[in-house]
Design an enzyme around this catalytic site. Sequence first.
Site, PDB file in Angstrom:
ATOM      1  N   ASP A 158      -5.637   2.902   7.685  1.00  0.00           N
ATOM      2  CA  ASP A 158      -4.908   2.654   8.922  1.00  0.00           C
ATOM      3  C   ASP A 158      -5.604   3.171  10.166  1.00  0.00           C
ATOM      4  O   ASP A 158      -5.157   2.896  11.282  1.00  0.00           O
ATOM      5  CB  ASP A 158      -3.509   3.297   8.830  1.00  0.00           C
ATOM      6  CG  ASP A 158      -2.642   2.521   7.872  1.00  0.00           C
ATOM      7  OD1 ASP A 158      -2.795   1.289   7.829  1.00  0.00           O
ATOM      8  OD2 ASP A 158      -1.836   3.135   7.162  1.00  0.00           O
ATOM      9  N   HIS A 174      -4.608  11.315   2.784  1.00  0.00           N
ATOM     10  CA  HIS A 174      -4.021  10.400   1.816  1.00  0.00           C
ATOM     11  C   HIS A 174      -3.599  11.199   0.598  1.00  0.00           C
ATOM     12  O   HIS A 174      -4.255  12.162   0.225  1.00  0.00           O
ATOM     13  CB  HIS A 174      -5.054   9.331   1.409  1.00  0.00           C
ATOM     14  CG  HIS A 174      -4.419   8.133   0.788  1.00  0.00           C
ATOM     15  ND1 HIS A 174      -4.124   8.069  -0.545  1.00  0.00           N
ATOM     16  CD2 HIS A 174      -4.012   6.965   1.337  1.00  0.00           C
ATOM     17  CE1 HIS A 174      -3.560   6.900  -0.791  1.00  0.00           C
ATOM     18  NE2 HIS A 174      -3.473   6.218   0.325  1.00  0.00           N
TER      19      HIS A 174
END
Length: 433
Positions: free
Chosen positions: A366, A308
């Site tokens: 996710d 991320h």
Amino acid sequence: MSDAESSAKLAFKGQTYDLPVKKGALGPDVIDISKLYAEGKVFTFDPGYTSTASCESRITYIDGDEGILLHRGYPIDQLAENGDFIETCYLLYYGELPNQAQRRSFEHAITHHTMIHEQMSRFFQGFRRDAHPMAVMVAVVGAMSAFYHDSTDIDDPRQREIASHRVIAKLPTIAAMAYKYHIGQPFVYPRNELSYAANFLHMCFAVPCEEYKVNPILARAMDRIFILHADHEQNASTSTVRLAGSSGANPFACIAAGIACLWGPAHGGANEAALKMLGEIGTVDNIPAFIEKVKDKSSNIRLMGFGHRVYKNYDPRAKIMQQTAHEVLSELGVKDDPLLDVARELERVALNDKYFVERKLYPNVDFYSGITLRTLGFPTSMFTVLFALARTVGWISQWKEMIEDPSQRIGRPRQLYNGPLKRDYVSISKRGK
Ligand code: CMC
């Protein structure tokens, strides 16, 4: 930084510039360079905005090193555990958790805006059945500005509020219609007696020929998935919404721009890509070979659902998503899900591998969301649509904040030009055959 730490000094070409330093409520200080070009004729360079704060905001705070996500100060795990999506919407949009009367009135406003103009349903027929539902979402949400003229005056606070209620309320209806159209089933109208999440499941999975009762545990899981995706600070799609809105574009057009940006596999499309990846790995025996491929830069393969831009620690949303995945699987009596086995083992292997440890790559939201959504009955092509539906409240809250900010100006980044120098036009007859 100067002694007072209220300004920073930049020495450049024999000049020194005093740059004011702003302090936020949380997070790193910010060096204000907004006057640097006017005073020093120099730009700053930050592709991908890794060191640039693009705005001042009071909505969401992320501490990527510690894995903390706060909405208006409330930790995401507390909101997901104790609250619901309607309350989270109110919080993001208005700044405080609602009292009981505020909640009733907000829920009523959202519930009574869920139907879309009947003529909008004709848009769907223009699409091929195999169109990706995100393509349909971009188009139909953009088309809202052609239907709701009475809420496109961005200078009128009440119109802004109505437009915001409309997008929060109608996105589930449009998303469910995109799904129904995709699978060739009739559209199901919203039902006012159901909660936001239950109504969405009903619009997706009910058919006119039989009764469909929404399972409250699955509705709760859906609601929690919406909470986890509701807002995430100045990510790519939110920045897109703000940039589009900075020109004065109407809110429906701005949300459509956000949906278009979210679609990319590095952003909202990652949940679809993560599930596809788990399917391709297939069994835990194939994990070592897959990890080797990921580490080989020439392969251009990434471990989807990992890493991320901001989190250099476990994404706090991923933990809640993992728990939600378990709840959904157990409610639906799925004892063994081979993909869940692959996901768990992949996570274990990656978290112990030097490549991922050194780069601080952890599971993001996710990684487990695809498994959960698939178990709830959604095809992979709907995953990013669900993300868009939930993120709409974040987008519209950030848009409202921007419009109401008196210092707001059109967003206009500059560049480092490296193209050809000025040259004279050559007629085509002299450019060779
Ligand atoms: N698999 C393998 N290597 C990775 C991954 C990954 N998923 N993510 C980053 N890296 C490596 C990258 O190759 C680079 O290595 P090196 O320094 O040797 O060149 C290093 O880690 C830093 O990566 P980066 O690309 O500079 O990091 P970024 O901040 O630009 O990218 C990201 C962030 C999310 C785009 C990236 O981690 C990624 O592509 N992840 C997979 C896609 C994904 O799961 N996206 C969903 C994000 S969460 C949902 C949302 O908010 O939209």
